[in-house]
Design a protein around this motif. Structure first.
Motif, PDB file in Angstrom:
ATOM      1  N   SER A  72      59.761  41.915  34.337  1.00 15.09           N
ATOM      2  CA  SER A  72      59.222  42.355  35.537  1.00 15.09           C
ATOM      3  C   SER A  72      60.343  41.778  36.492  1.00 15.09           C
ATOM      4  O   SER A  72      60.701  40.773  36.673  1.00 15.09           O
ATOM      5  CB  SER A  72      58.116  41.677  35.830  1.00 15.09           C
ATOM      6  OG  SER A  72      57.689  41.948  37.135  1.00 15.09           O
ATOM      7  N   LYS A  73      61.563  42.728  36.863  1.00 15.96           N
ATOM      8  CA  LYS A  73      62.380  42.417  38.051  1.00 15.96           C
ATOM      9  C   LYS A  73      61.695  42.016  38.918  1.00 15.96           C
ATOM     10  O   LYS A  73      62.320  41.118  39.865  1.00 15.96           O
ATOM     11  CB  LYS A  73      63.275  43.669  38.087  1.00 15.96           C
ATOM     12  CG  LYS A  73      63.999  43.887  36.863  1.00 15.96           C
ATOM     13  CD  LYS A  73      64.889  45.028  36.797  1.00 15.96           C
ATOM     14  CE  LYS A  73      65.975  45.205  35.625  1.00 15.96           C
ATOM     15  NZ  LYS A  73      67.429  45.683  35.963  1.00 15.96           N
ATOM     16  N   ALA A  74      60.585  42.707  39.486  1.00 20.56           N
ATOM     17  CA  ALA A  74      59.938  42.308  40.843  1.00 20.56           C
ATOM     18  C   ALA A  74      59.215  40.817  40.661  1.00 20.56           C
ATOM     19  O   ALA A  74      59.679  40.317  41.790  1.00 20.56           O
ATOM     20  CB  ALA A  74      58.809  43.264  41.169  1.00 20.56           C
ATOM     21  N   ASN A  75      59.136  40.270  39.744  1.00 24.49           N
ATOM     22  CA  ASN A  75      58.439  39.076  39.546  1.00 24.49           C
ATOM     23  C   ASN A  75      59.310  37.997  38.860  1.00 24.49           C
ATOM     24  O   ASN A  75      59.232  36.756  39.057  1.00 24.49           O
ATOM     25  CB  ASN A  75      57.299  38.851  38.767  1.00 24.49           C
ATOM     26  CG  ASN A  75      55.848  39.716  39.246  1.00 24.49           C
ATOM     27  OD1 ASN A  75      55.893  39.742  40.357  1.00 24.49           O
ATOM     28  ND2 ASN A  75      55.208  40.084  38.426  1.00 24.49           N
ATOM     29  N   GLY A  76      60.433  38.553  38.590  1.00 19.91           N
ATOM     30  CA  GLY A  76      61.472  37.864  37.818  1.00 19.91           C
ATOM     31  C   GLY A  76      61.092  37.190  36.613  1.00 19.91           C
ATOM     32  O   GLY A  76      61.581  36.183  36.318  1.00 19.91           O
ATOM     33  N   THR A  77      60.454  37.727  35.813  1.00 18.65           N
ATOM     34  CA  THR A  77      59.745  37.353  34.688  1.00 18.65           C
ATOM     35  C   THR A  77      60.113  37.943  33.275  1.00 18.65           C
ATOM     36  O   THR A  77      60.393  38.959  33.589  1.00 18.65           O
ATOM     37  CB  THR A  77      58.227  37.054  34.760  1.00 18.65           C
ATOM     38  OG1 THR A  77      57.882  38.529  34.821  1.00 18.65           O
ATOM     39  CG2 THR A  77      57.637  36.063  35.793  1.00 18.65           C
ATOM     40  N   LEU A  78      60.146  37.457  32.289  1.00 19.16           N
ATOM     41  CA  LEU A  78      60.712  38.004  31.038  1.00 19.16           C
ATOM     42  C   LEU A  78      59.400  37.386  30.199  1.00 19.16           C
ATOM     43  O   LEU A  78      59.084  36.232  29.918  1.00 19.16           O
ATOM     44  CB  LEU A  78      61.759  37.532  30.547  1.00 19.16           C
ATOM     45  CG  LEU A  78      62.369  37.947  29.188  1.00 19.16           C
ATOM     46  CD1 LEU A  78      62.491  39.444  29.138  1.00 19.16           C
ATOM     47  CD2 LEU A  78      63.600  37.187  28.763  1.00 19.16           C
ATOM     48  N   ALA A  79      58.737  38.087  29.421  1.00 18.71           N
ATOM     49  CA  ALA A  79      57.720  37.833  28.266  1.00 18.71           C
ATOM     50  C   ALA A  79      57.776  38.628  27.136  1.00 18.71           C
ATOM     51  O   ALA A  79      58.212  39.697  27.032  1.00 18.71           O
ATOM     52  CB  ALA A  79      56.425  37.944  28.946  1.00 18.71           C
ATOM     53  N   TYR A  80      57.341  37.970  25.924  1.00 14.81           N
ATOM     54  CA  TYR A  80      57.349  38.590  24.539  1.00 14.81           C
ATOM     55  C   TYR A  80      55.865  38.903  24.379  1.00 14.81           C
ATOM     56  O   TYR A  80      55.026  38.005  24.408  1.00 14.81           O
ATOM     57  CB  TYR A  80      58.126  37.890  23.708  1.00 14.81           C
ATOM     58  CG  TYR A  80      59.594  37.773  23.907  1.00 14.81           C
ATOM     59  CD1 TYR A  80      60.485  38.629  23.260  1.00 14.81           C
ATOM     60  CD2 TYR A  80      60.137  36.701  24.903  1.00 14.81           C
ATOM     61  CE1 TYR A  80      61.599  38.415  23.528  1.00 14.81           C
ATOM     62  CE2 TYR A  80      61.305  36.469  25.178  1.00 14.81           C
ATOM     63  CZ  TYR A  80      62.252  37.558  24.463  1.00 14.81           C
ATOM     64  OH  TYR A  80      63.622  37.364  24.924  1.00 14.81           O
ATOM     65  N   ALA A  81      55.490  39.891  23.359  1.00 11.37           N
ATOM     66  CA  ALA A  81      54.407  40.293  23.309  1.00 11.37           C
ATOM     67  C   ALA A  81      54.266  40.610  21.682  1.00 11.37           C
ATOM     68  O   ALA A  81      54.254  41.712  21.255  1.00 11.37           O
ATOM     69  CB  ALA A  81      53.610  41.414  23.955  1.00 11.37           C
ATOM     70  N   PRO A  82      54.400  39.711  20.915  1.00 11.35           N
ATOM     71  CA  PRO A  82      54.539  39.785  19.132  1.00 11.35           C
ATOM     72  C   PRO A  82      53.320  40.491  18.741  1.00 11.35           C
ATOM     73  O   PRO A  82      52.071  40.050  19.138  1.00 11.35           O
ATOM     74  CB  PRO A  82      54.755  38.483  18.659  1.00 11.35           C
ATOM     75  CG  PRO A  82      54.019  37.694  19.697  1.00 11.35           C
ATOM     76  CD  PRO A  82      54.390  38.236  20.946  1.00 11.35           C
TER      77      PRO A  82
END
Length: 98
Positions: A4-14
């Motif tokens: 999410s560039k808007a939120n500045g987040t990076l997450a993984y969904a294994p």
């Protein structure tokens, strides 16, 4: 990976999907136990490397189905889906840990 560039987040969904051959009563009890808990999952790939999913937040069983084939070559067993949410990608672990 979800970015999410808007939120500045990076997450993984294994997500992990697996099949267990044969349907039998004892397996049903174990599957209920799996579904009731958050799991750490170790995976051995075809190259002999081990990986760990769900290290920080665990993985949850999100679906279990029993399938009964009608022909000799049909699948007969359980299909499971596990899912999780992590801040990092899965970890490679050494075989000495296993």
């Amino acid at each position: 990976m979800t970015i999410s560039k808007a939120n500045g987040t990076l997450a993984y969904a294994p997500t992990l999907t697996l099949q267990l051959e044969k349907v039998y009563a004892a397996a049903q009890v174990e599957l209920v136990n799996l579904a009731a808990n958050r799991l750490l999952v170790m995976i051995l790939d075809r190259n002999g490397k081990y990986f760990l999913q769900g290290y920080n937040n665990g993985m949850d069983v999100t679906e279990i189905s029993a399938e009964f084939g009608t022909n000799m070559g049909d699948f007969n067993g359980y299909k499971l889906t596990l899912a999780g949410e992590e801040e990092t990608a899965m970890y490679e672990i050494t075989s000495s840990i296993v």
